[in-house]
Design a protein around this motif. Structure first.
Motif, mmCIF file in Angstrom:
data_model
loop_
_atom_site.group_PDB
_atom_site.id
_atom_site.type_symbol
_atom_site.label_atom_id
_atom_site.label_comp_id
_atom_site.label_asym_id
_atom_site.label_seq_id
_atom_site.Cartn_x
_atom_site.Cartn_y
_atom_site.Cartn_z
ATOM 1 N N UNK A 316 0.815 -1.222 0.000
ATOM 2 C CA UNK A 316 0.000 0.000 0.000
ATOM 3 C C UNK A 316 0.849 1.274 0.000
ATOM 4 N N UNK A 317 2.184 1.124 0.072
ATOM 5 C CA UNK A 317 3.047 2.300 0.044
ATOM 6 C C UNK A 317 3.795 2.576 1.331
ATOM 7 N N UNK A 318 3.655 1.699 2.325
ATOM 8 C CA UNK A 318 4.394 1.861 3.565
ATOM 9 C C UNK A 318 5.798 1.297 3.452
ATOM 10 N N UNK A 319 6.570 1.432 4.523
ATOM 11 C CA UNK A 319 7.957 0.979 4.524
ATOM 12 C C UNK A 319 8.135 -0.075 5.605
ATOM 13 N N UNK A 320 8.842 -1.145 5.270
ATOM 14 C CA UNK A 320 9.008 -2.249 6.223
ATOM 15 C C UNK A 320 10.459 -2.692 6.283
ATOM 16 N N UNK A 321 10.874 -3.107 7.466
ATOM 17 C CA UNK A 321 12.230 -3.607 7.689
ATOM 18 C C UNK A 321 12.125 -4.974 8.359
ATOM 19 N N UNK A 322 12.821 -5.955 7.803
ATOM 20 C CA UNK A 322 12.895 -7.286 8.401
ATOM 21 C C UNK A 322 14.292 -7.500 8.970
ATOM 22 N N UNK A 323 14.361 -8.029 10.192
ATOM 23 C CA UNK A 323 15.671 -8.355 10.755
ATOM 24 C C UNK A 323 16.317 -9.467 9.945
ATOM 25 N N UNK A 324 17.618 -9.360 9.718
ATOM 26 C CA UNK A 324 18.353 -10.346 8.939
ATOM 27 C C UNK A 324 18.465 -11.675 9.690
ATOM 28 N N UNK A 325 18.538 -12.743 8.932
ATOM 29 C CA UNK A 325 18.591 -14.081 9.522
ATOM 30 C C UNK A 325 19.814 -14.264 10.409
ATOM 31 N N UNK A 326 20.941 -13.632 10.039
ATOM 32 C CA UNK A 326 22.164 -13.878 10.788
ATOM 33 C C UNK A 326 22.148 -13.294 12.193
ATOM 34 N N UNK A 327 21.254 -12.341 12.495
ATOM 35 C CA UNK A 327 21.191 -11.818 13.865
ATOM 36 C C UNK A 327 19.934 -12.237 14.605
ATOM 37 N N UNK A 328 18.925 -12.746 13.918
ATOM 38 C CA UNK A 328 17.686 -13.155 14.580
ATOM 39 C C UNK A 328 17.899 -14.461 15.343
ATOM 40 N N UNK A 329 17.412 -14.513 16.591
ATOM 41 C CA UNK A 329 17.451 -15.766 17.338
ATOM 42 C C UNK A 329 16.616 -16.816 16.615
ATOM 43 N N UNK A 330 15.418 -16.417 16.177
ATOM 44 C CA UNK A 330 14.542 -17.274 15.378
ATOM 45 C C UNK A 330 14.060 -16.448 14.194
ATOM 46 N N UNK A 331 14.337 -16.903 12.985
ATOM 47 C CA UNK A 331 13.982 -16.127 11.791
ATOM 48 C C UNK A 331 12.606 -16.537 11.264
ATOM 49 N N UNK A 332 11.653 -16.689 12.176
ATOM 50 C CA UNK A 332 10.306 -17.064 11.767
ATOM 51 C C UNK A 332 9.524 -15.878 11.239
ATOM 52 N N UNK A 333 9.242 -14.902 12.104
ATOM 53 C CA UNK A 333 8.437 -13.747 11.717
ATOM 54 C C UNK A 333 9.091 -12.902 10.634
ATOM 55 N N UNK A 334 10.347 -12.454 10.813
ATOM 56 C CA UNK A 334 10.950 -11.669 9.732
ATOM 57 C C UNK A 334 11.187 -12.491 8.472
ATOM 58 N N UNK A 335 11.503 -13.773 8.633
ATOM 59 C CA UNK A 335 11.708 -14.634 7.464
ATOM 60 C C UNK A 335 10.448 -14.776 6.644
ATOM 61 N N UNK A 336 9.294 -14.861 7.316
ATOM 62 C CA UNK A 336 8.024 -14.965 6.594
ATOM 63 C C UNK A 336 7.732 -13.672 5.849
ATOM 64 N N UNK A 337 8.063 -12.530 6.443
ATOM 65 C CA UNK A 337 7.877 -11.250 5.750
ATOM 66 C C UNK A 337 8.719 -11.216 4.479
ATOM 67 N N UNK A 338 9.952 -11.679 4.566
ATOM 68 C CA UNK A 338 10.818 -11.728 3.380
ATOM 69 C C UNK A 338 10.244 -12.683 2.348
ATOM 70 N N UNK A 339 9.780 -13.839 2.800
ATOM 71 C CA UNK A 339 9.221 -14.830 1.879
ATOM 72 C C UNK A 339 8.020 -14.285 1.117
ATOM 73 N N UNK A 340 7.223 -13.450 1.787
ATOM 74 C CA UNK A 340 6.049 -12.851 1.149
ATOM 75 C C UNK A 340 6.407 -11.673 0.246
ATOM 76 N N UNK A 341 7.674 -11.311 0.197
ATOM 77 C CA UNK A 341 8.078 -10.158 -0.603
ATOM 78 C C UNK A 341 7.671 -8.844 0.034
#
Length: 361
Positions: A316-341
């Motif tokens: 919709x035009x907003x801005x989003x930041x996902x934590x990188x896998x190498x620093x996330x304890x568990x890359x579930x939530x940010x990884x899913x955001x990346x997977x969804x583009x």
């Protein structure tokens, strides 16, 4: 098989926890009655994950955890009471290096263990997949020394040091929304403590936690942040220079009242699995502000809470930041955001504050 060490001084709890994981069929379980015994067992058993009670004789859970992380680094899930003291001790454990925690239910443990079982097993399974890096442990110890141990030396709010980079006026109202779960408190430390006191937009945080934990979390953050940090327990006007932590066991929603943006604690909506719900927070904000005036940040945590809503926000035009896998304890939530583009950018946790300032300021 997953090698699990249960460290617990209560014979009843050892028995109940042993039954839970033995029934899963893919756990090999060993036991220790206190921290000193746990250290002896760990060296030979080499567990994939440890559940660790906080209150034990001879050597308590925090001392034991510190020794584990220095001598035999492995994923640890703390077992805590649902009290303010238990919350503060658990937050200290997460800073020292614990991956996650599970809160003991109130009342007769033997009667409420069934309620605890699914979440406990899920947390332990997730923790068993985490690889503890010694370099990460060192970074956590430095942050611990700076923020937790010398609390008596923390400067009054008006004298706190903050990044020298000046804040420029954004020229429009907006909101930063942060969602996190497993491994979240240390990640919040790393991001929020690096925002300057003049930061132009309010920051709203949804951290998956029980209600008795989010108040102590807000107080803890307030001691290390240049911004003012508070828990949202009632309707609260959103102001620049403030961080608002959602109350646990509830959801946080953004609304407009008398021309001002407010945050409110709302009863948890069972349409959402995790609480406080990141998805619900983001979608409520999108009803009251243009997407261009919203920034969503999704950091470490199991599951996918917030990913779909933040992906829609970006579309919709907003801005989003996902934590990188190498620093996330568990890359579930940010990884899913990346997977969804849905990630406008992917950043290591220590880079997120600077990236946020580039976008908002």
């Amino acid at each position: 098989m997953i090698r699990l060490l249960i460290v617990e001084d209560s014979a009843l709890m050892r028995k109940l926890l042993g039954q839970i994981f033995s029934a899963e069929g893919d756990f090999t379980v060993e036991f220790a009655r206190d921290g000193a015994e746990a250290l002896k067992v760990i060296s030979g058993f080499q567990p994939d994950v440890v559940t660790l009670d906080i209150h034990m004789p001879l050597m308590d859970g925090l001392v034991c955890l510190d020794r584990i992380m220095l001598e035999h680094p492995c994923p640890v899930v703390m077992v805590s009471s649902l009290t303010e003291e238990g919350a503060e001790e658990t937050l200290a454990a997460l800073e020292i290096g614990a991956v996650d925690f599970i809160a003991k239910p109130g009342g007769a443990i033997s009667l409420s263990i069934d309620e605890l079982t699914p979440r406990l097993v899920e947390k332990v399974r997730t923790a068993a997949t985490v690889r503890i890096r010694r370099s990460r442990r060192l970074a956590e110890r430095v942050r611990l020394a700076q923020t937790i141990l010398p609390q008596q030396a923390i400067l009054p709010r008006g004298r706190r040091d903050s990044p020298a980079r000046p804040i420029r006026q954004a020229g429009r109202p907006g909101i930063v929304m942060i969602g996190t779960s497993t491994g979240g408190p240390p990640a919040l430390d790393a991001v929020l403590a690096n925002l300057p006191s003049g930061f132009d937009w309010p920051v709203v945080v949804a951290q998956h936690m029980p209600a008795s934990f989010t108040g102590p979390l807000a107080k803890r953050l307030d001691k290390i942040c240049a911004l003012t940090v508070s828990e949202v327990a009632q309707q609260t006007r959103l102001e620049p220079g403030n961080i608002y932590v959602a109350k646990g066991d509830a959801d946080i929603v953004i609304a407009s009242r008398a021309g001002s943006l407010v945050a409110m604690a709302a009863p948890s909506d069972q349409a959402y699995r995790w609480h406080p719900s990141v998805d619900r927070m983001v979608r409520s904000a999108m009803k009251h502000l243009p997407a261009a005036d919203l920034v969503g940040i999704l950091m470490t945590g199991m599951g996918n809470d917030g990913a779909a809503a933040m992906a829609d926000l970006r579309s919709a035009g907003g801005y989003t930041i996902a934590e990188a896998e190498e620093t996330a304890v568990v890359w579930g939530m940010p990884g899913e955001l990346v997977r969804l583009g849905g990630a406008s950018e992917i950043r290591r946790v220590e880079e997120i504050a600077a990236s946020l300032m580039d976008r908002v300021c």
